[in-house]
Design a protein around this motif. Structure first.
Motif, PDB file in Angstrom:
ATOM      1  N   ILE A 191       5.145   3.808 -10.487  1.00 14.97           N
ATOM      2  CA  ILE A 191       5.230   4.911  -9.533  1.00 14.97           C
ATOM      3  C   ILE A 191       6.517   4.904  -8.713  1.00 14.97           C
ATOM      4  N   GLY A 192       7.212   3.761  -8.671  1.00 10.66           N
ATOM      5  CA  GLY A 192       8.408   3.705  -7.837  1.00 10.66           C
ATOM      6  C   GLY A 192       9.396   2.652  -8.288  1.00 10.66           C
ATOM      7  N   LEU A 193      10.647   2.819  -7.806  1.00  6.66           N
ATOM      8  CA  LEU A 193      11.704   1.831  -7.979  1.00  6.66           C
ATOM      9  C   LEU A 193      12.166   1.405  -6.600  1.00  6.66           C
ATOM     10  N   VAL A 194      12.389   0.113  -6.413  1.00  7.39           N
ATOM     11  CA  VAL A 194      12.862  -0.370  -5.121  1.00  7.39           C
ATOM     12  C   VAL A 194      14.197   0.284  -4.792  1.00  7.39           C
ATOM     13  N   SER A 195      14.279   0.895  -3.607  1.00  7.25           N
ATOM     14  CA  SER A 195      15.510   1.566  -3.201  1.00  7.25           C
ATOM     15  C   SER A 195      16.048   0.962  -1.912  1.00  7.25           C
ATOM     16  N   ALA A 196      15.443   1.249  -0.746  1.00  9.25           N
ATOM     17  CA  ALA A 196      15.963   0.714   0.509  1.00  9.25           C
ATOM     18  C   ALA A 196      14.946   0.903   1.615  1.00  9.25           C
ATOM     19  N   GLY A 197      15.177   0.198   2.738  1.00 10.66           N
ATOM     20  CA  GLY A 197      14.442   0.469   3.959  1.00 10.66           C
ATOM     21  C   GLY A 197      13.203  -0.362   4.196  1.00 10.66           C
ATOM     22  N   SER A 198      12.711  -0.352   5.435  1.00  6.04           N
ATOM     23  CA  SER A 198      11.446  -0.973   5.805  1.00  6.04           C
ATOM     24  C   SER A 198      10.847  -0.159   6.931  1.00  6.04           C
ATOM     25  N   PRO A 199       9.679   0.502   6.789  1.00  5.32           N
ATOM     26  CA  PRO A 199       8.800   0.426   5.623  1.00  5.32           C
ATOM     27  C   PRO A 199       9.531   0.804   4.337  1.00  5.32           C
ATOM     28  N   GLY A 200       9.014   0.318   3.220  1.00  3.16           N
ATOM     29  CA  GLY A 200       9.711   0.430   1.956  1.00  3.16           C
ATOM     30  C   GLY A 200       9.868   1.860   1.474  1.00  3.16           C
ATOM     31  N   VAL A 201      11.091   2.218   1.150  1.00  2.00           N
ATOM     32  CA  VAL A 201      11.371   3.507   0.533  1.00  2.00           C
ATOM     33  C   VAL A 201      11.700   3.263  -0.932  1.00  2.00           C
ATOM     34  N   TYR A 202      10.953   3.895  -1.806  1.00  2.00           N
ATOM     35  CA  TYR A 202      11.104   3.742  -3.247  1.00  2.00           C
ATOM     36  C   TYR A 202      11.495   5.079  -3.860  1.00  2.00           C
ATOM     37  N   THR A 203      12.212   5.014  -4.971  1.00  2.27           N
ATOM     38  CA  THR A 203      12.458   6.229  -5.739  1.00  2.27           C
ATOM     39  C   THR A 203      11.147   6.671  -6.380  1.00  2.27           C
ATOM     40  N   GLU A 262       0.854  -1.194   0.000  1.00  2.00           N
ATOM     41  CA  GLU A 262       0.000   0.000   0.000  1.00  2.00           C
ATOM     42  C   GLU A 262       0.881   1.232   0.000  1.00  2.00           C
ATOM     43  N   VAL A 263       0.512   2.224  -0.787  1.00  8.58           N
ATOM     44  CA  VAL A 263       1.220   3.502  -0.727  1.00  8.58           C
ATOM     45  C   VAL A 263       0.925   4.131   0.632  1.00  8.58           C
ATOM     46  N   LEU A 264       1.977   4.481   1.358  1.00  2.00           N
ATOM     47  CA  LEU A 264       1.837   5.065   2.686  1.00  2.00           C
ATOM     48  C   LEU A 264       2.085   6.565   2.637  1.00  2.00           C
ATOM     49  N   SER A 265       1.666   7.247   3.657  1.00  2.00           N
ATOM     50  CA  SER A 265       1.902   8.697   3.708  1.00  2.00           C
ATOM     51  C   SER A 265       3.389   8.967   3.909  1.00  2.00           C
ATOM     52  N   ASP A 266       3.836  10.121   3.437  1.00  2.00           N
ATOM     53  CA  ASP A 266       5.226  10.501   3.655  1.00  2.00           C
ATOM     54  C   ASP A 266       5.562  10.525   5.143  1.00  2.00           C
ATOM     55  N   ALA A 267       4.578  10.851   5.964  1.00  2.00           N
ATOM     56  CA  ALA A 267       4.832  10.970   7.401  1.00  2.00           C
ATOM     57  C   ALA A 267       5.310   9.658   8.009  1.00  2.00           C
ATOM     58  N   VAL A 268       4.847   8.534   7.473  1.00  2.00           N
ATOM     59  CA  VAL A 268       5.259   7.228   7.999  1.00  2.00           C
ATOM     60  C   VAL A 268       6.756   7.039   7.822  1.00  2.00           C
ATOM     61  N   CYS A 269       7.261   7.321   6.612  1.00  2.00           N
ATOM     62  CA  CYS A 269       8.682   7.142   6.363  1.00  2.00           C
ATOM     63  C   CYS A 269       9.525   8.268   6.952  1.00  2.00           C
ATOM     64  N   GLU A 270       8.962   9.452   7.061  1.00  2.00           N
ATOM     65  CA  GLU A 270       9.690  10.545   7.711  1.00  2.00           C
ATOM     66  C   GLU A 270       9.946  10.210   9.178  1.00  2.00           C
ATOM     67  N   LYS A 271       8.991   9.522   9.796  1.00  2.00           N
ATOM     68  CA  LYS A 271       9.164   9.101  11.190  1.00  2.00           C
ATOM     69  C   LYS A 271      10.189   7.980  11.294  1.00  2.00           C
ATOM     70  N   ALA A 272      10.151   7.053  10.321  1.00  2.00           N
ATOM     71  CA  ALA A 272      11.077   5.921  10.349  1.00  2.00           C
ATOM     72  C   ALA A 272      12.507   6.336  10.026  1.00  2.00           C
ATOM     73  N   TYR A 273      12.657   7.370   9.167  1.00  2.00           N
ATOM     74  CA  TYR A 273      13.974   7.834   8.736  1.00  2.00           C
ATOM     75  C   TYR A 273      14.082   9.345   8.928  1.00  2.00           C
ATOM     76  N   PRO A 274      14.278   9.785  10.172  1.00  2.00           N
ATOM     77  CA  PRO A 274      14.249  11.222  10.466  1.00  2.00           C
ATOM     78  C   PRO A 274      15.569  11.941  10.231  1.00  2.00           C
ATOM     79  N   GLY A 275      16.573  11.216   9.737  1.00  2.00           N
ATOM     80  CA  GLY A 275      17.873  11.844   9.546  1.00  2.00           C
ATOM     81  C   GLY A 275      18.926  11.243  10.447  1.00  2.00           C
ATOM     82  N   SER A 276      18.683  10.032  10.949  1.00  2.00           N
ATOM     83  CA  SER A 276      19.644   9.342  11.798  1.00  2.00           C
ATOM     84  C   SER A 276      20.615   8.556  10.920  1.00  2.00           C
ATOM     85  N   ALA A 277      21.388   7.676  11.538  1.00  2.00           N
ATOM     86  CA  ALA A 277      22.340   6.847  10.789  1.00  2.00           C
ATOM     87  C   ALA A 277      21.629   5.895   9.839  1.00  2.00           C
ATOM     88  N   ASP A 278      20.339   5.644  10.072  1.00  2.00           N
ATOM     89  CA  ASP A 278      19.578   4.741   9.216  1.00  2.00           C
ATOM     90  C   ASP A 278      19.111   5.406   7.923  1.00  2.00           C
TER      91      ASP A 278
END
Length: 264
Positions: free
Chosen positions: A239-251, A187-203
């Motif tokens: 709509i996207g290309l597989v890039s990295a992360g979980s939840p899934g981050v796509y280009t 399912e396409v998720l809101s940007d907020a979900v991935c912004e929370k998962a990847y806030p700018g840390s080492a991940d």
């Protein structure tokens, strides 16, 4: 479940020097929680291959790709990096695109040489922003092999939209690589979900302008190891290309559409 940005790219570098006899793909991030799919139903899904680099098992597959023009394949920029290939892609003499073959261990389909490669010069290896590259094939595919890319504003990008991701990667998250193409419904998720998962840390850092969030927020069905560069499709468009992360981050492909309009 795919590893976060930094760990995924580090793993790619490690796996790139695995002895060629081993079947494991080299690229970070088949489809966890997925199901088999016939290649004839999705002829625009292709595999990137180099037997010299990754051995003959599974036709040397190391990443996925998607046909956006009869002689044009879109994939992830990090798939063509030296961390994965061990050299510039122009020095990988047997770089091929495998089209029309769902079972990589079987015959059929075509293995087409890559005539040229273009890696997005704005790809940021730290954040993984702009993670896309273009392969130009030495021979054209049929017109029916091409999928349309979704421009900005397309309804397929809306959160809650059902989508499907395709690949030949790790089916379980434990190195259980598929020989045949698989797909997973996400399912396409809101940007907020991935912004929370990847806030700018080492991940990693999620950048909504060039990235798309999809999958399940708590893991589960998703793309995984070996799926990088493969397509995320919704409502019949890319709509996207597989890039990295979980939840899934796509280009986010709308950014690719804009970039390819004048950058190549």
């Amino acid at each position: 479940m795919r590893r976060p940005f930094a760990r995924a790219l580090a793993l790619a570098a490690t796996m790139a020097v695995v002895p060629l006899a081993l079947p494991a793909p080299a690229a970070a991030d088949v489809v966890i929680g997925g199901y088999p799919v016939e290649i004839s139903a999705v002829p625009w899904v292709v595999a990137l291959s180099s037997r010299d680099r990754f051995g003959g098992t599974r036709a040397g597959q190391f990443c996925g790709g998607v046909v956006i023009g009869r002689s044009t394949v879109l994939t992830a920029a990090h798939c063509l990096g030296e961390e994965v290939l061990g050299a510039s892609p122009r020095k990988v003499r047997d770089l091929r695109v495998v089209a029309g073959r769902g079972d990589l261990g079987a015959g059929g389909g075509r293995e087409i040489a890559v005539r040229d490669t273009w890696i997005n010069p704005r790809h940021d290896g730290r954040t993984n922003a702009g993670d896309f590259a273009v392969l130009t094939l030495a021979e054209p595919l049929g017109a029916g092999s091409v999928i349309r890319m979704a421009a900005a504003g397309n309804a397929a990008y809306a959160p809650g939209t059902d989508a499907v991701v395709y690949g030949w990667g790790d089916m379980t998250g434990s190195g259980d690589y598929a020989g045949a193409l698989r797909a997973a419904r996400v399912e396409v998720l809101s940007d907020a979900v991935c912004e929370k998962a990847y806030p700018g840390s080492a991940d990693g850092t999620y950048l909504a302008g060039s990235m798309l969030c999809a999958g399940e927020a708590d893991g589960g069905r998703d793309a995984c190891q070996g799926d990088s560069g493969g397509p995320l499709v919704a409502q019949g468009v890319l709509i996207g290309l597989v890039s990295a992360g979980s939840p899934g981050v796509y280009t986010r492909v709308s950014g690719v559409v804009t970039a390819l309009g004048g950058s190549r």
